[in-house]
Design a protein around this motif. Structure first.
Motif, short mmCIF file in Angstrom:
data_model
loop_
_atom_site.label_atom_id
_atom_site.label_comp_id
_atom_site.label_asym_id
_atom_site.label_seq_id
_atom_site.Cartn_x
_atom_site.Cartn_y
_atom_site.Cartn_z
N GLY B 261 -55.39 -93.19 -74.81
CA GLY B 261 -56.36 -93.75 -73.88
C GLY B 261 -55.73 -94.08 -72.54
N PHE B 262 -54.43 -94.29 -72.55
CA PHE B 262 -53.69 -94.59 -71.32
C PHE B 262 -53.78 -93.42 -70.34
N LEU B 263 -53.90 -92.20 -70.86
CA LEU B 263 -54.00 -91.03 -69.97
C LEU B 263 -55.25 -91.11 -69.11
N ALA B 264 -56.34 -91.59 -69.71
CA ALA B 264 -57.58 -91.75 -68.94
C ALA B 264 -57.45 -92.88 -67.93
N LEU B 265 -56.74 -93.93 -68.30
CA LEU B 265 -56.54 -95.04 -67.36
C LEU B 265 -55.69 -94.57 -66.17
N LEU B 266 -54.66 -93.81 -66.45
CA LEU B 266 -53.83 -93.29 -65.35
C LEU B 266 -54.67 -92.47 -64.37
N TRP B 267 -55.51 -91.60 -64.92
CA TRP B 267 -56.31 -90.75 -64.04
C TRP B 267 -57.33 -91.57 -63.26
N GLN B 268 -57.84 -92.59 -63.89
CA GLN B 268 -58.80 -93.46 -63.20
C GLN B 268 -58.11 -94.19 -62.03
N LEU B 269 -56.90 -94.64 -62.26
CA LEU B 269 -56.19 -95.41 -61.23
C LEU B 269 -55.58 -94.52 -60.15
N PHE B 270 -55.18 -93.33 -60.55
CA PHE B 270 -54.48 -92.44 -59.61
C PHE B 270 -55.13 -91.05 -59.63
N PRO B 271 -56.41 -90.96 -59.28
CA PRO B 271 -57.10 -89.67 -59.37
C PRO B 271 -56.45 -88.64 -58.44
N ASP B 272 -56.37 -87.43 -58.92
CA ASP B 272 -55.82 -86.31 -58.17
C ASP B 272 -54.32 -86.44 -57.91
N ASN B 275 -49.01 -85.21 -60.43
CA ASN B 275 -48.27 -85.19 -61.70
C ASN B 275 -49.15 -85.59 -62.89
N LEU B 276 -50.45 -85.75 -62.64
CA LEU B 276 -51.36 -86.12 -63.72
C LEU B 276 -52.39 -85.02 -63.96
N LEU B 277 -52.93 -85.02 -65.16
CA LEU B 277 -54.05 -84.15 -65.50
C LEU B 277 -55.31 -85.00 -65.62
N PRO B 278 -56.46 -84.48 -65.20
CA PRO B 278 -57.70 -85.24 -65.38
C PRO B 278 -57.88 -85.59 -66.85
N ALA B 279 -58.25 -86.84 -67.09
CA ALA B 279 -58.45 -87.29 -68.47
C ALA B 279 -59.54 -88.35 -68.48
N PHE B 280 -60.39 -88.28 -69.50
CA PHE B 280 -61.54 -89.19 -69.59
C PHE B 280 -61.76 -89.58 -71.04
N LEU B 281 -62.55 -90.61 -71.21
CA LEU B 281 -62.88 -91.05 -72.56
C LEU B 281 -64.12 -90.33 -73.09
N GLU B 282 -64.78 -89.56 -72.24
CA GLU B 282 -65.98 -88.83 -72.66
C GLU B 282 -65.72 -87.34 -72.45
N PRO B 283 -66.29 -86.50 -73.33
CA PRO B 283 -66.11 -85.06 -73.16
C PRO B 283 -66.90 -84.53 -71.97
N GLY B 284 -66.44 -83.43 -71.42
CA GLY B 284 -67.20 -82.70 -70.42
C GLY B 284 -67.01 -83.16 -68.99
N ARG B 285 -66.14 -84.12 -68.75
CA ARG B 285 -66.00 -84.64 -67.39
C ARG B 285 -64.85 -84.00 -66.62
N THR B 286 -64.02 -83.24 -67.29
CA THR B 286 -62.88 -82.64 -66.58
C THR B 286 -63.33 -81.45 -65.74
N GLY B 287 -64.51 -80.94 -66.02
CA GLY B 287 -65.01 -79.82 -65.23
C GLY B 287 -64.49 -78.48 -65.70
#
Lengths: 91, 379
Positions: B261-272, B275-287
């Motif tokens: 779950g930390f991967l989604a938090l990282l992406w939320q805090l540091f979008p784009d 060195n990160l990959l888009p990550a979410f807690l729900e499916p279908g949001r990475t595009g």
């Protein structure tokens, strides 16, 4: 990256040793890194910036616990049950 | 970054055994694989090191954010786990080591974080010692991204009482876990500590004294555990952890970055962040194509992606959905770069490769090097 390395093992391989390669300056920046990380022990680490063999350690790990005076036997087996369902616990 | 075919040393098993490496082969298949190696440039190693340092910086900021704003639910931690993690973070308990798994092909797209093994990373001994011994034998003029051994000893010296005792534990009868633990014991011994082993089932709870004890009924002041925090706290003795004076390695705050779950938090805090990959807690949001990982999964178990479904015991856990980053493929092998940290600083590289894009417990360890003449600061 290159460092003076002689990797010595005391426990594994009966005390195996791999060869040193070449000289390289002693690593610096330990103090700076500790400061950057807002390390609780930064002052102590920075105060020991000399040879690692002279370090005294912050004492966070490996100290002596109070207690140990009771003679009652401890209960055991309260950890380890999860491992029965898995192969290994590392990753 | 190149994958080179090389001829294995005819005595490779004897050599690795002489180092105390007990799992060069696992179930008759090579785990330590020196029929190939990876060659980097010094600039590529510098870039990997910098990316690892940057990701550690992001991770610590994200942990601080999570604690400050109580992101427990998003991270999938229980109340008991959260309480311990917060207390541990606020006490700034030191971390010994961790491994970030990165995807990178050496090209223009930066290394990106697949996951952070912040609690119970293995494959340490082969990264620190076995591949270094291989380099000395096969290419002694070359260099390697590898400061692990010295960094571990330095860290014990920095944080431990000289002559003190750190107990070490893991499950019994598991060669890889025991090898990792024994190697860490070795480094602790070299730092002047006592480093006894007891298996995790042997840890005693003394109710009268309110402390964990070893088999000799001596209190356990400090315990290195190659045993996940989420397992420990779910077991019968887990309820004693908060009150006991034992100091733990890794500390409890590592529960936070270790969960997926930390991967989604990282992406939320540091979008784009590059060195990160888009990550979410729900499916279908990475595009796009994405991989679903269980929050507390390990060793590639219960991974789902289009065309890929792995088995495992974590199927009931919530999942994080991370953008699919295709691992580079070299001669039919897919390498993951395991970038090590010791005390929060980059310390070395271990590469594991598989015949599939999912790295599992059967994936092979392959050594690496870079030409020394390219290294910065050489006389």
């Amino acid at each position: 990256m290159r460092r003076a390395r002689t990797i010595t093992l005391l426990l594994l391989g009966g005390g195996a040793m791999t060869a040193a390669v070449a000289a390289f300056p002693t690593r610096s920046g330990e103090c700076r890194a500790a400061r950057a990380a807002q390390d609780k022990f930064a002052d102590e680490i920075c105060g020991r910036s000399g040879s690692s063999s002279t370090r005294t350690g912050s004492g966070f790990w490996g100290g002596r616990s109070s207690g140990g005076a009771t003679t009652a036997a401890s209960s055991r087996g309260g950890f380890g049950g999860s491992a029965a369902s898995f192969s290994g616990s590392g990753g | 970054m190149q994958r080179l075919d090389v001829t294995p040393r005819p005595d490779r098993l004897e050599r690795t055994r002489s180092l105390g490496f007990a799992y060069a082969d696992i179930a008759g298949e090579p785990y330590w694989d020196e029929s190939a190696c990876y060659r980097f440039s010094a600039a590529q190693v510098d870039l990997l090191e910098a990316a690892t340092a940057e990701l550690e910086r992001l991770s610590r900021e994200a942990v601080e954010h999570a604690v400050r704003w109580n992101r427990r639910a998003q991270l999938g931690l229980t109340e008991a786990e959260w309480t311990l993690a917060v207390r541990s973070w606020e006490a700034r308990e030191p971390s010994l080591y961790g491994r970030m798994d990165l995807v990178w092909d050496g090209g223009a797209t930066p290394p990106r974080l697949l996951e952070y093994n912040a609690d119970t990373p293995t494959a340490l001994f082969e990264a620190a010692v076995v591949q270094w011994e291989w380099l000395q034998c096969e290419n002694p003029a070359a260099d390697q991204f590898n400061m692990l051994h010295e960094a571990l000893i330095d860290t014990w010296r920095a944080y431990a009482t000289p002559g003190g005792t750190v107990h070490f534990t893991c499950v019994p009868d598991h060669a890889e876990d025991r090898g990792t633990v024994d190697y860490l014991r070795d480094t602790a011994l070299q730092a002047g500590l006592n480093a006894p082993f007891l298996h995790v089932g042997g840890i005693g709870w003394n109710a009268a004294a309110g402390e964990f004890r070893n088999l000799e009924e001596q209190p356990i002041h400090t315990l290195f555990k190659l045993y996940p925090w989420d397992w420990l706290l779910a077991e019968p003795f887990g309820r004693h952890v908060a009150a006991a004076p034992t100091r733990w390695i890794e500390p409890a705050w590592r529960l936070i970055p270790a969960g997926k779950g930390f991967l989604a938090l990282l992406w939320q805090l540091f979008p784009d962040h590059p060195n990160l990959l888009p990550a979410f807690l729900e499916p279908g949001r990475t595009g796009g194509r994405e991989v679903a990982k269980p929050f507390h999964g390990r060793e590639g178990a219960n991974i789902s992606a289009p065309g890929i479904e792995t088995d495992g015991p974590y199927g009931r856990q919530p999942r994080v959905y991370q953008a699919w980053a295709e691992l580079p493929c070299f001669a039919g092998r897919y390498p993951v770069l395991g970038s090590w940290l010791v005390a929060g600083r980059p310390a070395g590289l271990g590469i594991r490769e598989d015949a599939t894009p999912i790295t599992r417990d059967t994936s092979r360890f392959v050594p690496h090097f870079f030409p020394a003449e390219e290294a910065k600061g050489q006389p």
